[in-house]
Motif scaffolding. Structure first.
Motif, PDB file in Angstrom:
ATOM      1  N   THR A  92       5.911  -6.682   2.276  1.00 16.34           N
ATOM      2  CA  THR A  92       5.175  -5.555   1.700  1.00 16.34           C
ATOM      3  C   THR A  92       5.415  -5.471   0.191  1.00 16.34           C
ATOM      4  O   THR A  92       6.426  -5.976  -0.316  1.00 16.34           O
ATOM      5  N   ASP A  93       4.484  -4.808  -0.500  1.00 15.71           N
ATOM      6  CA  ASP A  93       4.648  -4.525  -1.929  1.00 15.71           C
ATOM      7  C   ASP A  93       5.129  -3.091  -2.107  1.00 15.71           C
ATOM      8  O   ASP A  93       5.073  -2.554  -3.201  1.00 15.71           O
ATOM      9  N   SER A  94       5.572  -2.455  -1.026  1.00 19.81           N
ATOM     10  CA  SER A  94       5.885  -1.028  -1.067  1.00 19.81           C
ATOM     11  C   SER A  94       7.374  -0.778  -1.274  1.00 19.81           C
ATOM     12  O   SER A  94       8.177  -1.008  -0.359  1.00 19.81           O
ATOM     13  N   THR A  98      -0.874   5.041   8.264  1.00 14.48           N
ATOM     14  CA  THR A  98      -0.099   6.295   8.265  1.00 14.48           C
ATOM     15  C   THR A  98      -1.017   7.486   7.986  1.00 14.48           C
ATOM     16  O   THR A  98      -0.774   8.585   8.487  1.00 14.48           O
ATOM     17  N   ASN A 148      -6.420  -0.857   0.988  1.00 12.28           N
ATOM     18  CA  ASN A 148      -5.364  -1.731   1.513  1.00 12.28           C
ATOM     19  C   ASN A 148      -5.780  -2.388   2.830  1.00 12.28           C
ATOM     20  O   ASN A 148      -5.720  -3.610   2.968  1.00 12.28           O
ATOM     21  N   PHE A 163      -5.639   4.203   5.694  1.00  7.20           N
ATOM     22  CA  PHE A 163      -4.442   3.407   5.975  1.00  7.20           C
ATOM     23  C   PHE A 163      -3.820   3.936   7.274  1.00  7.20           C
ATOM     24  O   PHE A 163      -4.049   5.077   7.634  1.00  7.20           O
ATOM     25  N   SER A 221       1.667   7.222  -2.547  1.00  9.19           N
ATOM     26  CA  SER A 221       2.923   6.556  -2.292  1.00  9.19           C
ATOM     27  C   SER A 221       3.287   5.878  -3.604  1.00  9.19           C
ATOM     28  O   SER A 221       2.705   4.862  -3.971  1.00  9.19           O
TER      29      SER A 221
HETATM   30  N1  F0G Z   1      -1.706   4.782   1.828  1.00 11.11           N
HETATM   31  C1  F0G Z   1      -1.815   3.461   1.600  1.00 11.11           C
HETATM   32  C2  F0G Z   1      -3.121   2.895   1.126  1.00 11.11           C
HETATM   33  C3  F0G Z   1      -0.700   2.610   1.811  1.00 11.11           C
HETATM   34  O1  F0G Z   1      -0.818   1.300   1.577  1.00 11.11           O
HETATM   35  C4  F0G Z   1       0.530   3.177   2.260  1.00 11.11           C
HETATM   36  C5  F0G Z   1       1.692   2.326   2.521  1.00 11.11           C
HETATM   37  C6  F0G Z   1       0.588   4.568   2.484  1.00 11.11           C
HETATM   38  C7  F0G Z   1      -0.553   5.333   2.246  1.00 11.11           C
HETATM   39  C8  F0G Z   1       1.839   5.231   2.979  1.00 11.11           C
HETATM   40  O2  F0G Z   1       2.817   5.298   2.013  1.00 11.11           O
HETATM   41  O3  F0G Z   1       4.704   3.969   2.971  1.00 11.11           O
HETATM   42  O4  F0G Z   1       5.054   5.528   1.032  1.00 11.11           O
HETATM   43  O5  F0G Z   1       4.640   6.433   3.299  1.00 11.11           O
HETATM   44  N2  F0G Z   1       1.610   1.063   2.633  1.00 11.11           N
HETATM   45  C9  F0G Z   1       2.723   0.127   2.844  1.00 11.11           C
HETATM   46  C10 F0G Z   1       2.183  -1.270   3.017  1.00 11.11           C
HETATM   47  C11 F0G Z   1       3.694   0.526   3.895  1.00 11.11           C
HETATM   48  O6  F0G Z   1       2.979  -2.172   3.365  1.00 11.11           O
HETATM   49  O7  F0G Z   1       0.993  -1.506   2.792  1.00 11.11           O
HETATM   50  P1  F0G Z   1       4.379   5.288   2.354  1.00 11.11           P
END
Ligand code: F0G
Length: 456
Positions: A50-52, A126, A185, A124, A254
């Motif tokens: 991940t880039d997170s 979540t 994403n 996304f 995020s």
């Molecule tokens: N929205 C998008 C577009 C995301 O890509 C992510 C997280 C979230 C919301 C949620 O944020 O993880 O800080 O609670 N994406 C990560 C990924 C986990 O690997 O694409 P978070």
């Protein structure tokens, strides 16, 4: 003038990464039950899971960390972040949270009710999960090109305006607001154009509906607009970003992505009724409004990260990274989602492993093979993640079998990417030997994180 786009930074502090032998990796993967989520990060050479929250902070950010004000209430770190965010977004209220999903949970708990519908280009996972948890339903209305891996379009994250208007006409009474995810994403990190955002905002306004943006990767999206959209070349990325925010009524973020921090997020809003309820919910579940779920030092690091994340030499290098990997993979005969998005490259596992059937979980198998071949960790975006094991014992499968290689920010150098591309192209030659997998053990929800597998 050399044409190579270089990493616009030098390295002050390094972390070793561990080379393992193929035999070691075979044992480690068996011990992880053929699930790369269960590997120890120390046993991974290049981690593209991940880039997170995985990027490198700058010396200036580490300096700001030392200056963090850890006062419970009224910490100056909050006001520092608030000033940066008000200047960037123009929104009146800034509500810090520990990460993106906490901002989503608070937004949906105060602004939606059971039976509501929230349209988005693509929610996304979540976001969708938090909306459903609040009793609502997420509807994805990305343009058709956004669902076709091989169709090139400069803004594959755009909203299908015809479908949005249809939905507003039919179900308007159930729609509290619309959303847009920048970049998209789930659709491959694809950007949304300014023209499409303006039109989406205007359409929602015509029906009296606010727009809330999911801005995890807003800076990458703004850079794509500068590079690809007619008439935008003369503007700074920050100006473009400011216009993006001005078209909406609030956002969730995020900050672990374009905020260039390891932890953090926020909700920003104008609407006073939502804000009051959101602050109450924040106090209940995250913390006092001047720190949310974060330490003062985290707020400081984010205040600096948001500014650095808009530097155009950084963004040019950042978008070039995915493009560079994409070019190398295509040259080696590897099918990917085209064009490459901002933060990741998505490999088409069905094309890579044509001998595997859906029940072999091709994208999962390719993830395993990549680790065995070269110590690289990617993530499956396919039928383990999105398919279901139904109560009658049958299985559903996802339409696409992708492996996402997401790139941490400012962390790996060009030779790391050369190594990865070479390894993937070498694996392509051995593709017929890659075996499928079967699920041995799974949980009911989000099974990919914990599933145990065996070779087919
Ligand atoms: N929205 C998008 C577009 C995301 O890509 C992510 C997280 C979230 C919301 C949620 O944020 O993880 O800080 O609670 N994406 C990560 C990924 C986990 O690997 O694409 P978070």
């Amino acid at each position: 003038m050399p044409r190579t786009i270089i990493e616009p930074f030098r390295i002050k502090s390094v972390e070793p990464i561990r080379m393992t032998t193929p035999e070691e990796r075979a044992t480690l993967l068996e011990e992880a039950r053929l699930n790369v989520f269960k590997l120890k990060a120390d046993d991974v050479l290049l981690d593209f899971l991940t880039d997170s929250g995985t990027g490198a902070m700058s010396a200036k950010q580490w300096g700001a960390i030392m200056e963090g004000d850890e006062s419970y209430a009224g910490a100056n770190s909050f006001f520092r972040l608030e000033a940066v965010l008000k200047d960037l977004t123009g929104y009146k209220h800034i509500i810090p949270t520990h990460q993106g999903r906490a901002a989503e949970r608070i937004l949906f708990s105060v602004a939606t009710k059971k039976g509501d519908i929230v349209p988005n280009n693509t929610h996304f996972d979540t976001t969708r999960a938090n909306l459903e948890y609040a009793g609502g339903e997420g509807v994805d209305l990305v343009i058709p090109e956004g669902l076709q891996p091989k169709t090139r379009h400069p803004f594959k994250g755009n909203m299908d305006l015809g479908k949005l208007e249809d939905l507003l006409k039919r179900e308007g009474h159930r729609i509290p607001f619309g959303m847009m995810t920048l970049t998209n994403n789930s659709g491959g990190g694809q950007p949304v154009s300014l023209a499409n955002l303006r039109a989406t905002s205007a359409l929602l306004k015509k029906y009296g509906k606010p727009l809330v943006l999911d801005v995890c990767r807003f800076a990458e999206n703004a850079m794509f607009i500068k590079m690809r959209e007619e008439g935008q070349q003369h503007r700074s990325v920050k100006e473009i970003a400011q216009e993006i925010f001005s078209l909406a009524d609030g956002c969730t973020m995020s900050a672990k992505k374009d905020g260039l921090v390891n932890i953090g997020g926020f909700l920003a809003l104008n609407d006073e009724t939502w804000v009051e309820a959101a602050k109450n919910m924040l106090i209940l579940t995250e913390g006092f409004p001047t720190y949310g779920g974060l330490a003062g030092r985290d707020l400081n690091a984010l205040a600096v990260g948001l500014e650095e994340g808009l530097h155009e030499d950084y963004l040019r290098y950042r978008l070039r990274t995915a493009e560079y990997m994409g070019e190398k993979l295509l040259a080696g005969g590897v099918s990917i989602v085209e064009p490459t998005g901002g933060h990741a490259v998505y490999i088409d596992a069905k094309a890579f492993l044509p001998h595997l059937k859906p029940e072999d979980y091709p994208a999962w198998s390719l993830c395993n093979a990549l680790y065995l071949e070269a110590g690289i960790r990617g993530v499956e975006i396919g039928s383990v993640m999105f398919g279901r094991h139904l109560d009658d014992g049958s299985e559903t499968y996802h339409a696409m079998e992708l492996v996402r290689l997401a790139f941490p920010r400012r962390m790996y150098t060009q030779s790391h990417f050369d190594y990865a591309a070479e390894a993937i192209c070498e694996l392509k030659a051995k593709a017929p030997t890659v075996r499928g997998v079967r699920i041995v053990k799974q949980s009911r929800y989000l099974r990919h994180f914990t599933a145990e597998m065996r070779w087919a």
